[in-house]
Write a protein that holds these residues in place. Sequence first.
Motif, PDB file in Angstrom:
ATOM      1  N   PRO A   1     -12.002   6.285 -11.121  1.00  0.00           N
ATOM      2  CA  PRO A   1     -11.628   5.012 -11.737  1.00  0.00           C
ATOM      3  C   PRO A   1     -11.686   3.864 -10.728  1.00  0.00           C
ATOM      4  N   PRO A   2     -11.671   2.631 -11.195  1.00  0.00           N
ATOM      5  CA  PRO A   2     -11.588   1.488 -10.273  1.00  0.00           C
ATOM      6  C   PRO A   2     -10.265   1.508  -9.511  1.00  0.00           C
ATOM      7  N   GLU A   3     -10.276   0.906  -8.324  1.00  0.00           N
ATOM      8  CA  GLU A   3      -9.061   0.847  -7.500  1.00  0.00           C
ATOM      9  C   GLU A   3      -8.841  -0.563  -6.997  1.00  0.00           C
ATOM     10  N   THR A   4      -7.567  -0.928  -6.911  1.00  0.00           N
ATOM     11  CA  THR A   4      -7.181  -2.241  -6.395  1.00  0.00           C
ATOM     12  C   THR A   4      -6.083  -2.042  -5.368  1.00  0.00           C
ATOM     13  N   TRP A   5      -6.278  -2.592  -4.175  1.00  0.00           N
ATOM     14  CA  TRP A   5      -5.327  -2.400  -3.076  1.00  0.00           C
ATOM     15  C   TRP A   5      -4.868  -3.751  -2.528  1.00  0.00           C
ATOM     16  N   PRO A   6      -3.641  -4.192  -2.797  1.00  0.00           N
ATOM     17  CA  PRO A   6      -3.095  -5.354  -2.085  1.00  0.00           C
ATOM     18  C   PRO A   6      -2.803  -4.946  -0.640  1.00  0.00           C
ATOM     19  N   LEU A   7      -3.223  -5.740   0.313  1.00  0.00           N
ATOM     20  CA  LEU A   7      -3.128  -5.335   1.718  1.00  0.00           C
ATOM     21  C   LEU A   7      -1.950  -5.969   2.455  1.00  0.00           C
ATOM     22  N   TRP A   8      -1.146  -6.757   1.767  1.00  0.00           N
ATOM     23  CA  TRP A   8      -0.052  -7.423   2.449  1.00  0.00           C
ATOM     24  C   TRP A   8       1.251  -6.640   2.302  1.00  0.00           C
ATOM     25  N   SER A   9       2.225  -7.036   3.109  1.00  0.00           N
ATOM     26  CA  SER A   9       3.583  -6.495   3.043  1.00  0.00           C
ATOM     27  C   SER A   9       4.540  -7.647   2.771  1.00  0.00           C
ATOM     28  N   ILE A  10       5.684  -7.314   2.176  1.00  0.00           N
ATOM     29  CA  ILE A  10       6.679  -8.322   1.823  1.00  0.00           C
ATOM     30  C   ILE A  10       7.869  -8.217   2.775  1.00  0.00           C
ATOM     31  N   ILE A  11       8.303  -9.372   3.290  1.00  0.00           N
ATOM     32  CA  ILE A  11       9.519  -9.458   4.101  1.00  0.00           C
ATOM     33  C   ILE A  11      10.549 -10.268   3.324  1.00  0.00           C
ATOM     34  N   LEU A  12      11.749  -9.724   3.166  1.00  0.00           N
ATOM     35  CA  LEU A  12      12.870 -10.487   2.625  1.00  0.00           C
ATOM     36  C   LEU A  12      13.726 -10.966   3.786  1.00  0.00           C
ATOM     37  N   ARG A  13      14.054 -12.235   3.741  1.00  0.00           N
ATOM     38  CA  ARG A  13      14.851 -12.829   4.819  1.00  0.00           C
ATOM     39  C   ARG A  13      16.047 -13.555   4.207  1.00  0.00           C
ATOM     40  N   TYR A  14      17.244 -13.099   4.566  1.00  0.00           N
ATOM     41  CA  TYR A  14      18.486 -13.711   4.108  1.00  0.00           C
ATOM     42  C   TYR A  14      18.973 -14.669   5.203  1.00  0.00           C
TER      43      TYR A  14
ATOM     44  N   GLN B   1       0.837  -1.204   0.000  1.00  0.00           N
ATOM     45  CA  GLN B   1       0.000   0.000   0.000  1.00  0.00           C
ATOM     46  C   GLN B   1       0.868   1.248   0.000  1.00  0.00           C
ATOM     47  N   TYR B   2       1.908   1.182   0.804  1.00  0.00           N
ATOM     48  CA  TYR B   2       2.849   2.291   0.901  1.00  0.00           C
ATOM     49  C   TYR B   2       3.510   2.543  -0.455  1.00  0.00           C
ATOM     50  N   LEU B   3       3.944   1.452  -1.107  1.00  0.00           N
ATOM     51  CA  LEU B   3       4.598   1.587  -2.400  1.00  0.00           C
ATOM     52  C   LEU B   3       3.658   2.162  -3.449  1.00  0.00           C
ATOM     53  N   GLN B   4       2.357   1.882  -3.316  1.00  0.00           N
ATOM     54  CA  GLN B   4       1.392   2.396  -4.281  1.00  0.00           C
ATOM     55  C   GLN B   4       1.199   3.899  -4.162  1.00  0.00           C
ATOM     56  N   THR B   5       1.335   4.429  -2.960  1.00  0.00           N
ATOM     57  CA  THR B   5       0.923   5.810  -2.721  1.00  0.00           C
ATOM     58  C   THR B   5       2.065   6.765  -2.421  1.00  0.00           C
ATOM     59  N   SER B   6       3.271   6.248  -2.184  1.00  0.00           N
ATOM     60  CA  SER B   6       4.361   7.116  -1.736  1.00  0.00           C
ATOM     61  C   SER B   6       5.662   6.731  -2.411  1.00  0.00           C
ATOM     62  N   ASP B   7       6.564   7.695  -2.495  1.00  0.00           N
ATOM     63  CA  ASP B   7       7.919   7.384  -2.924  1.00  0.00           C
ATOM     64  C   ASP B   7       8.602   6.535  -1.854  1.00  0.00           C
ATOM     65  N   PHE B   8       9.503   5.669  -2.300  1.00  0.00           N
ATOM     66  CA  PHE B   8      10.174   4.772  -1.361  1.00  0.00           C
ATOM     67  C   PHE B   8      11.628   4.660  -1.766  1.00  0.00           C
ATOM     68  N   ASN B   9      12.511   4.681  -0.803  1.00  0.00           N
ATOM     69  CA  ASN B   9      13.950   4.657  -1.052  1.00  0.00           C
ATOM     70  C   ASN B   9      14.410   3.223  -1.344  1.00  0.00           C
ATOM     71  N   LEU B  10      13.911   2.678  -2.464  1.00  0.00           N
ATOM     72  CA  LEU B  10      14.269   1.324  -2.868  1.00  0.00           C
ATOM     73  C   LEU B  10      14.588   1.303  -4.352  1.00  0.00           C
ATOM     74  N   PRO B  11      15.426   0.347  -4.781  1.00  0.00           N
ATOM     75  CA  PRO B  11      15.642   0.168  -6.218  1.00  0.00           C
ATOM     76  C   PRO B  11      14.447  -0.548  -6.833  1.00  0.00           C
ATOM     77  N   GLU B  12      14.480  -0.734  -8.140  1.00  0.00           N
ATOM     78  CA  GLU B  12      13.474  -1.584  -8.755  1.00  0.00           C
ATOM     79  C   GLU B  12      13.583  -2.984  -8.165  1.00  0.00           C
ATOM     80  N   ASP B  13      12.455  -3.702  -8.179  1.00  0.00           N
ATOM     81  CA  ASP B  13      12.430  -5.019  -7.545  1.00  0.00           C
ATOM     82  C   ASP B  13      13.502  -5.930  -8.159  1.00  0.00           C
ATOM     83  N   ARG B  14      14.252  -6.588  -7.283  1.00  0.00           N
ATOM     84  CA  ARG B  14      15.249  -7.563  -7.687  1.00  0.00           C
ATOM     85  C   ARG B  14      15.354  -8.585  -6.583  1.00  0.00           C
ATOM     86  N   GLU B  15      15.879  -9.769  -6.898  1.00  0.00           N
ATOM     87  CA  GLU B  15      15.893 -10.845  -5.904  1.00  0.00           C
ATOM     88  C   GLU B  15      16.650 -10.420  -4.648  1.00  0.00           C
TER      89      GLU B  15
END
Length: 345
Positions: free
Chosen positions: A193-206, A83-97
């Motif tokens: 317009p129509p809206e779609t909101w994914p409600l989950w968050s992603i955790i990366l774990r190394y 949700q945050y990524l949809q509505t705000s700038d975020f200090n992240l690169p493009e998605d990568r593994e």
Amino acid sequence: MFRAPAAAFAAALLFPAAVFANDGFGGLSATGLHFAQTDAIAMESEDLFISPDRIRVTYTFRNRTDADVTGEVIFPLPPISLQYLQTSDFNLPEDRENLVNFTATVDGQPVPVTIDRIAVIEPPWVEDRPPAEQYDTPGRDVTAALARHGIPLTLDVAALTDTLNALPAETRAALQAEGLAEFYAGDPAQGMPPETWPLWSIILRYHWTQTFPAGQTLTIAHDYENRPPGGLFYWQHPATEDWATGYAARYCIDDRTSRGIAKRLAPAQGMGVAYSLAYVLRTANSWAGPIGDFRLTLDKGAEENIISLCAEGVEKTGPTTFEIRKRNYSPDRDLDILIVTPLPQ
């Protein structure tokens, strides 16, 4: 009617200058290596380096027992809200593994690191929630539920929205019923317009499996990109407004530092850019005993920047660097670091 979920507004509250639209950006807090609570493995030393764009840590561990100890060493990132990524700038690169280019070595040799992606529904957003809670109680795990519906664990929200919108109506209804997404038909006649909101968050774990040899030391180092939140920042001295006194308390901005920030930002009428670097130190307490020798090096990035944090024994060691040394150290609080930089000329 437009209905952005509440968590999407977190970025707007990071910095007081967020009254200017889209002037804040989100980011990640940082933490050290996790290991199951143990009385067998002691952390003899920790050498931690933090700058606005890089974090490096070198640990020396000792197995205090006469038997090998094997377990999983884990480095988690905090949840990243879609949700945050949809509505705000975020200090992240493009998605990568390997999102933050995390690397690790053991006794100087690179180790292969497994990267997991997990989806969670985070608890309701609370202002000033301690970063450590993002690791301790990240939320309800919904990874299996999303896999059941064939939904990828991606941070590319545009592609994800296309995927969700292409699902059959019954699947979208199931996602909404399970609290995983919200779909709004919109009203074209009203220009909505129509809206779609994914409600989950992603955790990366190394993580990787590590054996600590009986009675021996082992040096583990890791390195990754720092991606802190920040945004436009406004400051005047004396700081009397509620948000300013709150910042002064959180980052221990004393009178001298307050004057310094105001002077440095004066050419732009008190405006600058600030980064909020958080580092969860208390994960070190999962190892046996205190940290024998702890060294923290802070690099503020440029000479004109100003840094402030709550810590004792800070010594300036170079034009942009500062150092803290401690012996037999058991962290009782995490790091909150403010770095303020003037606006580019």
